[in-house]
Design an enzyme around this catalytic site. Structure first.
Site, PDB file in Angstrom:
ATOM      1  CD  GLU A  80      -1.242   0.287   3.677  1.00 60.79           C
ATOM      2  OE1 GLU A  80      -2.251   1.014   3.510  1.00 60.79           O
ATOM      3  OE2 GLU A  80      -1.028  -0.322   4.740  1.00 60.79           O
ATOM      4  CG  LEU A  82       1.472   3.716   4.015  1.00 64.94           C
ATOM      5  CD1 LEU A  82       2.364   3.047   5.063  1.00 64.94           C
ATOM      6  CD2 LEU A  82       0.040   3.808   4.508  1.00 64.94           C
ATOM      7  CG  ASP A 178      18.436  -1.002   7.994  1.00 64.65           C
ATOM      8  OD1 ASP A 178      19.401  -0.440   8.558  1.00 64.65           O
ATOM      9  OD2 ASP A 178      18.159  -0.835   6.796  1.00 64.65           O
TER      10      ASP A 178
END
Length: 267
Positions: A80, A82, A178
Site C-alpha cells: 500500500e 502511504l 535496520d
C-alpha cells in the site's frame, strides 16, 4: 514493456497507468505505481523481497504499524502507498508506541528462520540461545576477513569485552533490524515502519540504530521509555555493526563512524 509493469499486470490483471521511480533504495529498486483502477501502490524489486514481505507480515501480526503487502511475485512485492507528512510530536509518539508493540513480541531464541543481506553484505541469522555469541559471530565479527587487518584485530579485542558491555540474555524481542530514521515513515495518520531486516534480539539494537544518524524527538521516548544504565556503551556497541556495514557497502567515507564507536568503547 518493462519488467515491473509486466509483473504488476500479471498480479493485478491490468497494466499500470503510471510508474514513477522513487528516491532512495540504495539496495533495491522502488516505484510509486498508479494502477489501472486509479489506486496508488508501491512496488519494490530485489532478490530478497519475498523475505521482506514475510518480515512485514510478522511485524503486522505483532501489532506494529507497517504497510500492507498487497501482492508478490518472485522478486517483486507490491505494498500500500502511504503519503508522507512532516513529523511532529504526535507522530513521534505513535512511532514510540508502535515500536514498543513490536518489541513486546518475543521468541525463545535469538535470530530468524532465514538469513538476509544488505546488498553484498550477508546478514546471518542462525538461531541460538546465547545473545553474546549471536552478536559476536553474526554481527560484530561477520565479514572481519574483508576488513583491514588492524581494524579486524581491534574488533577481536572488543569481542572479548562484550560480556562487560551488553547483556548476556535480554528478552529476544522482535526487531525491525535496520531502524534508522529513514525507515520510519511519518504520515498524517501516525508513523509506520518500513524496509525491515527482522530478527529476534535485544530491543536496544533498534534504539541504537534510531540514533545512528540523528536523535528521535523527545516525544518518542515519552512513550517508549529511555534506556537506563550505561546506555552510551551499549549504544556504541550496537551502532558499530551498522557502521561496519556502511563501510563495506559504501566505502571509506564511513571509516570515521567506525573509528568513533571504537574510540567510545576504548578499542
Amino acid at each position: 514493456m518493462d519488467p515491473v509493469s509486466a509483473a504488476i499486470g500479471r498480479l493485478f490483471g491490468a497494466v499500470p497507468a503510471g510508474l514513477h521511480r522513487l528516491q532512495g533504495g540504495d539496495l533495491s529498486e522502488v516505484w510509486k505505481v498508479r494502477l489501472a483502477d486509479g489506486r496508488d501502490v508501491v512496488a519494490k524489486a530485489g532478490p530478497l523481497v519475498l523475505r521482506e514481505a514475510r518480515m512485514l507480515e510478522a511485524m503486522a501480526e505483532a501489532g506494529a504499524p507497517v504497510p500492507r503487502v498487497l501482492a508478490s511475485e518472485k522478486t517483486l512485492i507490491v505494498m500500500e502507498y502511504l503519503p508522507e507528512a512532516r513529523p511532529g510530536p504526535d507522530s513521534w509518539r505513535a512511532l514510540g508506541a508502535g515500536l514498543a508493540r513490536l518489541h513486546e513480541t518475543t521468541a525463545a531464541r535469538y535470530g530468524w528462520p532465514v538469513d538476509y543481506a544488505f546488498g553484498e553484505v550477508a546478514i546471518p541469522n542462525a538461531r541460538g540461545a546465547d545473545w553474546l555469541a549471536f552478536w559476536t559471530d553474526h554481527r560484530l565479527l561477520e565479514g572481519r576477513d574483508v576488513l583491514p587487518a588492524g581494524l579486524a584485530h581491534r574488533l577481536d579485542r572488543l569481542a572479548h569485552r562484550l560480556p562487560d558491555l551488553i547483556p548476556d540474555s535480554p528478552p529476544a524481542a522482535l526487531l525491525h533490524g535496520d531502524l534508522w530514521t529513514g525507515n520510519a515513515l511519518f504520515t498524517e495518520a501516525g508513523a509506520y515502519l518500513i524496509d525491515p531486516a527482522c530478527y529476534h534480539g535485544d530491543a536496544e539494537v533498534d534504539l541504537a540504530m534510531l540514533e545512528l544518524f540523528g536523535r528521535p524527538h523527545d516525544a518518542f521516548y515519552e512513550v517508549y521509555g529511555r534506556p537506563g544504565g550505561d546506555w552510551d556503551s551499549r549504544r556504541a556497541v550496537y551502532q558499530l555493526w551498522p557502521a561496519l556495514v556502511h563501510l563495506r557497502l559504501f566505502g571509506t567515507g564511513y571509516i570515521g563512524m567506525v573509528e568513533d564507536r571504537l574510540a567510545r568503547l576504548g578499542a
